[in-house]
Motif scaffolding. Structure first.
Motif, PDB file in Angstrom:
ATOM      1  N   UNK A   9      -3.192 -46.917  18.305  1.00  0.00           N
ATOM      2  CA  UNK A   9      -4.301 -47.638  17.679  1.00  0.00           C
ATOM      3  C   UNK A   9      -4.044 -49.139  17.621  1.00  0.00           C
ATOM      4  N   UNK A  10      -2.792 -49.571  17.616  1.00  0.00           N
ATOM      5  CA  UNK A  10      -2.473 -51.000  17.541  1.00  0.00           C
ATOM      6  C   UNK A  10      -2.402 -51.656  18.919  1.00  0.00           C
ATOM      7  N   UNK A  11      -2.142 -50.884  19.955  1.00  0.00           N
ATOM      8  CA  UNK A  11      -1.913 -51.461  21.269  1.00  0.00           C
ATOM      9  C   UNK A  11      -3.078 -52.275  21.817  1.00  0.00           C
ATOM     10  N   UNK A  12      -4.333 -51.846  21.700  1.00  0.00           N
ATOM     11  CA  UNK A  12      -5.421 -52.695  22.219  1.00  0.00           C
ATOM     12  C   UNK A  12      -5.505 -54.052  21.525  1.00  0.00           C
ATOM     13  N   UNK A  13      -5.184 -54.090  20.231  1.00  0.00           N
ATOM     14  CA  UNK A  13      -5.258 -55.347  19.496  1.00  0.00           C
ATOM     15  C   UNK A  13      -4.129 -56.297  19.899  1.00  0.00           C
ATOM     16  N   UNK A  14      -2.940 -55.759  20.067  1.00  0.00           N
ATOM     17  CA  UNK A  14      -1.817 -56.586  20.507  1.00  0.00           C
ATOM     18  C   UNK A  14      -2.068 -57.087  21.931  1.00  0.00           C
ATOM     19  N   UNK A  15      -2.592 -56.226  22.791  1.00  0.00           N
ATOM     20  CA  UNK A  15      -2.919 -56.623  24.157  1.00  0.00           C
ATOM     21  C   UNK A  15      -4.004 -57.705  24.153  1.00  0.00           C
ATOM     22  N   UNK A  16      -5.005 -57.562  23.296  1.00  0.00           N
ATOM     23  CA  UNK A  16      -6.047 -58.575  23.181  1.00  0.00           C
ATOM     24  C   UNK A  16      -5.497 -59.917  22.733  1.00  0.00           C
ATOM     25  N   UNK A 125      -8.031 -55.384  26.689  1.00  0.00           N
ATOM     26  CA  UNK A 125      -7.627 -54.991  25.343  1.00  0.00           C
ATOM     27  C   UNK A 125      -8.766 -55.244  24.381  1.00  0.00           C
ATOM     28  N   UNK A 126      -8.423 -55.378  23.113  1.00  0.00           N
ATOM     29  CA  UNK A 126      -9.440 -55.618  22.086  1.00  0.00           C
ATOM     30  C   UNK A 126      -9.925 -57.065  22.156  1.00  0.00           C
ATOM     31  N   UNK A 127     -11.013 -57.330  21.514  1.00  0.00           N
ATOM     32  CA  UNK A 127     -11.595 -58.672  21.364  1.00  0.00           C
ATOM     33  C   UNK A 127     -12.148 -59.246  22.661  1.00  0.00           C
ATOM     34  N   UNK A 128     -12.342 -58.457  23.690  1.00  0.00           N
ATOM     35  CA  UNK A 128     -12.842 -58.971  24.957  1.00  0.00           C
ATOM     36  C   UNK A 128     -14.306 -58.636  25.165  1.00  0.00           C
ATOM     37  N   UNK A 129     -15.000 -59.524  25.859  1.00  0.00           N
ATOM     38  CA  UNK A 129     -16.406 -59.275  26.163  1.00  0.00           C
ATOM     39  C   UNK A 129     -16.577 -58.107  27.127  1.00  0.00           C
ATOM     40  N   UNK A 130     -15.557 -57.830  27.949  1.00  0.00           N
ATOM     41  CA  UNK A 130     -15.610 -56.668  28.852  1.00  0.00           C
ATOM     42  C   UNK A 130     -15.873 -55.384  28.067  1.00  0.00           C
ATOM     43  N   UNK A 131     -15.148 -55.199  26.987  1.00  0.00           N
ATOM     44  CA  UNK A 131     -15.295 -53.980  26.178  1.00  0.00           C
ATOM     45  C   UNK A 131     -16.658 -53.941  25.500  1.00  0.00           C
ATOM     46  N   UNK A 132     -17.101 -55.085  25.003  1.00  0.00           N
ATOM     47  CA  UNK A 132     -18.402 -55.150  24.341  1.00  0.00           C
ATOM     48  C   UNK A 132     -19.520 -54.804  25.319  1.00  0.00           C
ATOM     49  N   UNK A 133     -19.459 -55.381  26.516  1.00  0.00           N
ATOM     50  CA  UNK A 133     -20.482 -55.105  27.521  1.00  0.00           C
ATOM     51  C   UNK A 133     -20.421 -53.658  27.995  1.00  0.00           C
ATOM     52  N   UNK A 134     -19.222 -53.119  28.135  1.00  0.00           N
ATOM     53  CA  UNK A 134     -19.085 -51.719  28.558  1.00  0.00           C
ATOM     54  C   UNK A 134     -19.665 -50.783  27.503  1.00  0.00           C
ATOM     55  N   UNK A 135     -19.409 -51.082  26.240  1.00  0.00           N
ATOM     56  CA  UNK A 135     -19.961 -50.271  25.154  1.00  0.00           C
ATOM     57  C   UNK A 135     -21.482 -50.334  25.142  1.00  0.00           C
ATOM     58  N   UNK A 136     -22.001 -51.545  25.309  1.00  0.00           N
ATOM     59  CA  UNK A 136     -23.448 -51.736  25.301  1.00  0.00           C
ATOM     60  C   UNK A 136     -24.092 -51.020  26.477  1.00  0.00           C
ATOM     61  N   UNK A 137     -23.473 -51.126  27.669  1.00  0.00           N
ATOM     62  CA  UNK A 137     -24.005 -50.477  28.863  1.00  0.00           C
ATOM     63  C   UNK A 137     -23.958 -48.966  28.733  1.00  0.00           C
ATOM     64  N   UNK A 138     -22.854 -48.416  28.245  1.00  0.00           N
ATOM     65  CA  UNK A 138     -22.756 -46.966  28.096  1.00  0.00           C
ATOM     66  C   UNK A 138     -23.710 -46.464  27.020  1.00  0.00           C
TER      67      UNK A 138
END
Length: 153
Positions: A9-16, A125-138
């Motif tokens: 659960x912490x890894x995406x945030x640290x990666x971001x 990782x976390x905090x990226x627009x890639x994830x936000x756009x992927x969530x919105x698209x899905x």
């Protein structure tokens, strides 16, 4: 403590956070070379002349690529280009002077190359627009009603 460090659960945030710090530092190198800010271009303190090879192109990649990775927008392709530009910088500019990065002044290009290669494989990782756009698209694909195509008789 080791359990927390291995926590999925912490890894995406640290990666971001890693992505943000590395790309901000990278973009600052480009801004310094192109606009003369933050001490200006290394060696001159000014700016790099427009169109000079390879310095000006490297600075554009640093600023634009670093900015895209910072935002987490197109992270993987931008990180591949950033990593490749730093590999080129290391092997063409620094490595001919000496074998080891400590001897040839190539620590920064080597570290940026490997950091961006890691981001190319892991994503934003976390905090990226890639994830936000992927969530919105899905979400749009799931909520869109299924349309049936008419079958010709």
């Amino acid at each position: 403590m080791p359990g927390r460090l291995n926590s999925a659960s912490a890894q995406p945030y640290v990666l971001g956070l890693f992505r943000i710090v590395v790309s901000l530092l990278f973009a600052c190198h480009g801004a310094a070379s192109l606009f003369g800010v933050l001490g200006g271009a290394p060696g001159s303190g000014g700016t790099i002349d427009t169109g000079t090879w390879p310095g000006w192109y490297a600075a554009v990649i640093q600023l634009v690529g670093g900015g895209l990775v910072l935002l987490g927008l197109g992270t993987r392709p931008a990180a591949v280009i950033c990593s490749g530009s730093m590999a080129y910088a290391y092997f063409k500019v620094h490595q001919p002077g000496a074998l080891w990065p400590l001897e040839n002044g190539g620590e920064a290009p080597a570290m940026f190359c490997w950091a961006f290669l890691l981001l190319a494989f892991t994503g934003s990782g976390a905090f990226g627009l890639d994830r936000l756009l992927a969530r919105r698209t899905s979400g749009q694909e799931q909520s869109a009603p299924e349309r049936k195509t008419p079958v010709a008789a």
